[in-house]
Design a protein around this motif. Sequence first.
Motif, short mmCIF file in Angstrom:
data_model
loop_
_atom_site.label_atom_id
_atom_site.label_comp_id
_atom_site.label_asym_id
_atom_site.label_seq_id
_atom_site.Cartn_x
_atom_site.Cartn_y
_atom_site.Cartn_z
N LEU A 99 0.83 -1.20 0.00
CA LEU A 99 0.00 0.00 0.00
C LEU A 99 0.87 1.25 0.00
CD1 LEU A 99 -2.62 1.65 0.33
CD2 LEU A 99 -2.46 1.22 2.80
N ILE A 100 1.88 1.26 0.85
CA ILE A 100 2.78 2.41 0.92
C ILE A 100 3.41 2.68 -0.44
CG2 ILE A 100 4.98 3.23 1.89
CD1 ILE A 100 4.18 1.70 4.49
N LYS A 101 3.89 1.62 -1.07
CA LYS A 101 4.56 1.77 -2.37
C LYS A 101 3.60 2.32 -3.43
CE LYS A 101 7.57 -0.86 -5.50
NZ LYS A 101 6.95 -0.50 -6.77
N LYS A 102 2.40 1.74 -3.51
CA LYS A 102 1.43 2.16 -4.53
C LYS A 102 0.93 3.58 -4.26
CE LYS A 102 -0.22 -2.47 -5.76
NZ LYS A 102 0.23 -2.40 -7.17
N ALA A 103 0.66 3.87 -2.98
CA ALA A 103 0.16 5.21 -2.63
C ALA A 103 1.21 6.27 -2.94
CB ALA A 103 -0.23 5.25 -1.16
N LYS A 104 2.47 5.95 -2.67
CA LYS A 104 3.56 6.89 -2.91
C LYS A 104 3.77 7.12 -4.41
CE LYS A 104 6.65 9.40 -0.73
NZ LYS A 104 6.27 10.46 0.22
N GLU A 105 3.56 6.06 -5.19
CA GLU A 105 3.68 6.20 -6.65
C GLU A 105 2.58 7.11 -7.19
OE1 GLU A 105 3.49 2.18 -8.00
OE2 GLU A 105 5.63 1.77 -7.60
N ASP A 106 1.36 6.95 -6.66
CA ASP A 106 0.23 7.75 -7.12
C ASP A 106 0.25 9.18 -6.58
OD1 ASP A 106 -0.64 5.53 -8.44
OD2 ASP A 106 -2.33 5.09 -7.11
N MET A 107 0.76 9.32 -5.35
CA MET A 107 0.78 10.63 -4.69
C MET A 107 2.15 10.87 -4.07
SD MET A 107 -2.97 10.30 -2.83
CE MET A 107 -3.14 12.05 -2.51
N PRO A 108 3.14 11.27 -4.85
CA PRO A 108 4.52 11.39 -4.37
C PRO A 108 4.71 12.31 -3.16
CG PRO A 108 4.44 11.53 -6.76
CD PRO A 108 3.02 11.58 -6.29
N SER A 109 3.83 13.30 -3.01
CA SER A 109 3.99 14.23 -1.89
C SER A 109 3.34 13.73 -0.60
CB SER A 109 3.40 15.60 -2.25
OG SER A 109 2.00 15.49 -2.47
N LEU A 110 2.65 12.58 -0.67
CA LEU A 110 1.98 12.03 0.51
C LEU A 110 3.00 11.61 1.56
CD1 LEU A 110 -0.74 11.00 1.74
CD2 LEU A 110 -0.26 8.81 0.63
N GLU A 111 2.79 12.06 2.80
CA GLU A 111 3.66 11.66 3.91
C GLU A 111 3.05 10.42 4.56
OE1 GLU A 111 6.49 12.81 4.58
OE2 GLU A 111 6.57 14.79 3.66
N VAL B 226 2.90 -3.43 14.89
CA VAL B 226 3.56 -4.20 15.96
C VAL B 226 4.90 -4.73 15.47
CG1 VAL B 226 1.41 -4.92 17.05
CG2 VAL B 226 2.40 -6.36 15.27
N PHE B 227 5.12 -4.72 14.15
CA PHE B 227 6.33 -5.32 13.60
C PHE B 227 7.56 -4.45 13.84
CE2 PHE B 227 2.96 -7.01 10.70
CZ PHE B 227 3.02 -8.32 11.15
N GLU B 228 8.59 -5.07 14.37
CA GLU B 228 9.83 -4.34 14.58
C GLU B 228 11.04 -5.09 14.03
OE1 GLU B 228 11.15 -4.79 18.97
OE2 GLU B 228 8.97 -4.55 19.06
N ASP B 229 10.77 -6.12 13.18
CA ASP B 229 11.88 -6.87 12.60
C ASP B 229 12.54 -6.06 11.48
OD1 ASP B 229 10.57 -8.20 9.82
OD2 ASP B 229 9.14 -7.73 11.40
N ARG B 230 13.81 -6.33 11.26
CA ARG B 230 14.62 -5.60 10.29
C ARG B 230 13.97 -5.56 8.91
NH1 ARG B 230 17.59 -6.48 6.04
NH2 ARG B 230 19.54 -5.36 5.71
N GLU B 231 13.53 -6.72 8.43
CA GLU B 231 12.99 -6.80 7.07
C GLU B 231 11.77 -5.91 6.90
OE1 GLU B 231 11.28 -10.12 3.90
OE2 GLU B 231 12.15 -10.77 5.81
N ARG B 232 10.85 -5.95 7.87
CA ARG B 232 9.63 -5.16 7.75
C ARG B 232 9.93 -3.66 7.83
NH1 ARG B 232 4.63 -8.29 8.21
NH2 ARG B 232 6.06 -9.80 9.13
N ILE C 14 10.23 1.52 4.87
CA ILE C 14 10.96 2.76 4.59
C ILE C 14 11.33 2.84 3.11
CG2 ILE C 14 13.10 4.02 5.05
CD1 ILE C 14 12.90 2.93 7.95
N LYS C 15 11.81 1.73 2.57
CA LYS C 15 12.18 1.70 1.16
C LYS C 15 10.96 1.95 0.27
CE LYS C 15 14.71 -1.07 -2.23
NZ LYS C 15 15.39 -2.34 -2.50
N ALA C 16 9.80 1.46 0.70
CA ALA C 16 8.58 1.64 -0.08
C ALA C 16 8.11 3.09 -0.09
CB ALA C 16 7.47 0.74 0.46
N GLY C 17 8.52 3.86 0.94
CA GLY C 17 8.13 5.28 0.95
C GLY C 17 7.68 5.84 2.27
#
Length: 207
Positions: free
Chosen positions: A64-76, A82-88, A93-96
Amino acid sequence: MRLVIIEDDPLLLENLTLLLRGEEGITVSGSYRSAEDAMKALKHASPEVMLTDLGLPGMSGVELIKKAKEDMPSLEIMAHTVFEDRERVFSAIKAGASGYILKGSTPREIIESIHSLYKGGAPMSPKIARKIIHEFQDDNTGQQFLLTQRETEVVKRVEEGLTYKEIGERLSISTHTVHTHIKNIYEKLQAKDRNDAINKARKKGII
C-alpha cells in the motif's frame, strides 16, 4: 492536515479516528480496514498524511505504501505497527514511509509523531531508531574498508568473471599472489565460494 487511517482492527481504527479527529489541525478524511479500500478512495480523500498498519489482509501495508507513494509522491506516510523486525522496517521505509511508530505508543506520542511527519520530520519509535542506527553501524561503518585496496581490485576482477591468470595479468601480479588474495578475501568476507564473496562484497558496499 488531511489524514487517512488504514487499520484492520475495527476497535483500534475507531479509537485512532476518534483520537485524531479531536486533535486541532488534523482532519481525518478517511478511515479504512484494508489497503484495497484505501486505494479506491485515496484520490477522493486527497490526504496529505497516511497512517497505516503493515499487517493488513489482502494487499500488505508495505505494498500500500509503495502504490500510494507512486500515485501521490507528496503524501507523507507513517507506518503504525507491531512489527519491529529488520525486514519489515526497511521494506516500509524503502517503499516510501518516512515515519515508523510501534503500536503501544501513547496517544500523545502518536499525535506528536504525525505533526512531526507533516512538518517534514521522520519520527520513529526509539526502539526502531536504535535498530536502524545499529544496522548502519554493524553493516556499513568501515565495511567498505574491510578489504585492502589490492584485495578490492582483485574481487572486482572476480566479479568481472576473470580467471586467476587473467586477474594476475591485469594487475601485474603472479597467479600465486592472486590465489593468496582470494583466500584472504574469502576469510574476511566469511564467504564459502566465488558467488558468495561477490554477493557479500556488494552488500557491504565494497564493489
